[in-house]
Design a protein around this motif. Structure first.
Motif, short mmCIF file in Angstrom:
data_model
loop_
_atom_site.label_atom_id
_atom_site.label_comp_id
_atom_site.label_asym_id
_atom_site.label_seq_id
_atom_site.Cartn_x
_atom_site.Cartn_y
_atom_site.Cartn_z
N ALA A 60 25.05 56.44 43.34
CA ALA A 60 26.37 56.69 42.75
C ALA A 60 27.12 55.41 42.45
CB ALA A 60 27.19 57.57 43.68
N ILE A 61 26.88 54.34 43.22
CA ILE A 61 27.67 53.12 43.02
C ILE A 61 26.91 52.02 42.29
CG2 ILE A 61 28.95 53.63 45.12
CD1 ILE A 61 27.50 51.23 46.40
N LEU A 62 25.60 52.17 42.10
CA LEU A 62 24.85 51.15 41.38
C LEU A 62 25.40 51.00 39.96
CD1 LEU A 62 21.14 51.74 42.48
CD2 LEU A 62 22.63 49.81 43.05
N GLY A 63 25.62 49.77 39.57
CA GLY A 63 26.20 49.52 38.26
C GLY A 63 27.71 49.52 38.26
N THR A 64 28.33 49.76 39.45
CA THR A 64 29.79 49.72 39.57
C THR A 64 30.17 48.53 40.45
OG1 THR A 64 29.92 51.09 41.56
CG2 THR A 64 29.76 52.23 39.45
N THR A 65 31.43 48.50 40.86
CA THR A 65 31.90 47.41 41.71
C THR A 65 31.66 47.70 43.19
OG1 THR A 65 34.10 48.41 41.76
CG2 THR A 65 33.67 46.75 40.06
N GLY A 66 31.06 48.83 43.52
CA GLY A 66 30.80 49.16 44.92
C GLY A 66 29.77 48.24 45.54
N GLY A 109 9.70 56.44 42.85
CA GLY A 109 10.53 57.12 41.85
C GLY A 109 12.01 56.88 42.08
N PHE A 110 12.44 56.93 43.35
CA PHE A 110 13.84 56.67 43.67
C PHE A 110 14.23 55.24 43.28
CE2 PHE A 110 16.67 54.68 46.82
CZ PHE A 110 17.83 55.37 46.55
N MET A 111 13.38 54.27 43.60
CA MET A 111 13.68 52.88 43.25
C MET A 111 13.71 52.69 41.74
SD MET A 111 11.42 50.93 46.18
CE MET A 111 11.88 49.29 45.60
N GLY A 112 12.86 53.43 41.03
CA GLY A 112 12.88 53.35 39.58
C GLY A 112 14.18 53.86 39.00
N VAL A 113 14.69 54.96 39.55
CA VAL A 113 15.97 55.50 39.10
C VAL A 113 17.09 54.50 39.39
CG1 VAL A 113 17.67 57.34 39.43
CG2 VAL A 113 15.23 57.89 39.35
N GLY A 114 17.05 53.89 40.59
CA GLY A 114 18.05 52.88 40.92
C GLY A 114 18.00 51.69 40.01
N PHE A 115 16.80 51.26 39.64
CA PHE A 115 16.66 50.12 38.73
C PHE A 115 17.25 50.44 37.36
CE2 PHE A 115 14.05 47.50 35.77
CZ PHE A 115 14.45 46.26 36.23
N LEU A 116 17.03 51.66 36.89
CA LEU A 116 17.62 52.06 35.61
C LEU A 116 19.14 52.11 35.70
CD1 LEU A 116 15.12 54.87 34.51
CD2 LEU A 116 15.30 52.53 33.62
N ARG A 117 19.66 52.50 36.86
CA ARG A 117 21.11 52.51 37.04
C ARG A 117 21.68 51.09 36.96
NH1 ARG A 117 23.29 56.82 35.64
NH2 ARG A 117 22.58 58.72 36.65
N VAL A 118 20.98 50.15 37.58
CA VAL A 118 21.45 48.76 37.54
C VAL A 118 21.45 48.24 36.11
CG1 VAL A 118 20.91 46.40 38.28
CG2 VAL A 118 20.72 48.28 39.90
N GLY A 120 22.03 49.91 33.59
CA GLY A 120 23.03 50.62 32.80
C GLY A 120 22.44 51.45 31.69
N GLN A 121 21.33 52.12 31.97
CA GLN A 121 20.65 52.91 30.94
C GLN A 121 21.34 54.24 30.67
OE1 GLN A 121 18.01 51.83 29.04
NE2 GLN A 121 18.57 49.92 30.04
#
Length: 279
Positions: A60-66, A109-118, A120-121
């Motif tokens: 939820a916070i990846l790609g934000t200021t969290g 798979g979870f790490m892949g989703v997190g990487f895409l979040r970082v 900003g996809q």
């Protein structure tokens, strides 16, 4: 021959009956010893809940200021506490390759989703939900099976007060969780979190084998300690996520939450475990 036959057909003596009962008790105890401990199975389910909450908050916070560090530290503490509980229950993990491969696939798979979040996809949020649900399913399956196979009587958590070292460790963990909730809403939270992670890692390296270290503390904890710690960790996850949404009210909420997180765990550290039903 007739005498031997008559003696062979005679009813067992009291001593024979007592010996047979003793053997039956030993057989039953050996069977119980090979069953998974009910308390450890429940702790495994609680671990799956905390891991899933950590994963959901992180996505939820990846790609934000969290600050991800404020999410990582509580789970790091939990893994060290878990090590002590594993020692208490004399748990020896066995690697089952199909299950291990599935676990690694879900984690990848979870790490892949997190990487895409970082990056900003902008992937839909339902993908996060699927990743977290898969993570929970993988990690809750084994403790659920252990719970079904466990004995109803579990004497591993006997009633006794915490030692002085474990009490100190419990209070320190409560204070640390409270500080994390406050630090998460302060300006430059990511920098503070990284600095806190460095200090915490150094402290763990020094105190890991001490009477007040996290493994020893987890070894002595009763169920109520685990519940209060888990609730505090979940509150920290919620605060970290909340400060990315409501900045204006985040600071007073973080301070209030920090106090409410620290006090129960510090308080329960001073309360002796009066009995199995009380824990």
């Amino acid at each position: 021959m007739q005498l031997e036959s008559d003696q062979g057909d005679s009813p067992p003596t009291r001593r024979d009956a007592a010996e047979r009962l003793r053997v039956l008790e030993e057989v039953r105890d050996r069977g119980e010893a090979h069953r998974p401990a009910r308390g450890f199975a429940l702790l495994g389910i609680w671990s799956a809940v905390l891991l899933s909450a950590y994963a959901a908050a992180a996505l939820a916070i990846l790609g934000t200021t969290g600050s991800v560090f404020h999410l990582l530290l509580p789970y790091m503490i939990f893994t060290l506490l878990w090590r002590g509980a594993s020692e208490r229950y004399a748990v020896r993990s066995r690697r089952v390759w199909p299950g291990a491969l599935l676990t690694w696939a879900v984690l990848a798979g979870f790490m892949g989703v997190g990487f895409l979040r970082v990056l900003g996809q902008g992937i839909p949020r339902w993908v996060d939900a699927v990743a977290v649900a898969a993570l929970f399913a993988v990690f809750v399956t084994r403790p659920m099976r252990q719970l079904r196979e466990s004995s109803a009587s579990d004497g591993a958590w006997e009633a006794r007060p915490l030692s002085g070292g474990a009490r100190g460790g419990t209070m320190a963990i409560g204070v640390l969780l409270g500080l994390l909730a406050v630090m998460a809403v302060l300006p430059n939270a990511a920098i503070l979190g990284a600095f806190g992670a460095l200090l915490f890692g150094t402290a763990l390296a020094v105190s890991g084998g001490t009477p007040w270290g996290a493994p020893r503390t987890g070894y002595e904890w009763a169920p109520r300690h685990w519940v209060i710690f888990g609730a505090g960790a979940l509150a920290v996850f919620a605060i970290v996520w909340l400060q990315t949404l409501v900045r204006e009210a985040a600071l007073p909420i973080g301070i209030a939450a920090g106090v409410l997180i620290a006090l129960p765990l510090a308080g329960v550290a001073l309360t002796p475990r009066a009995g199995r039903g009380d824990s």
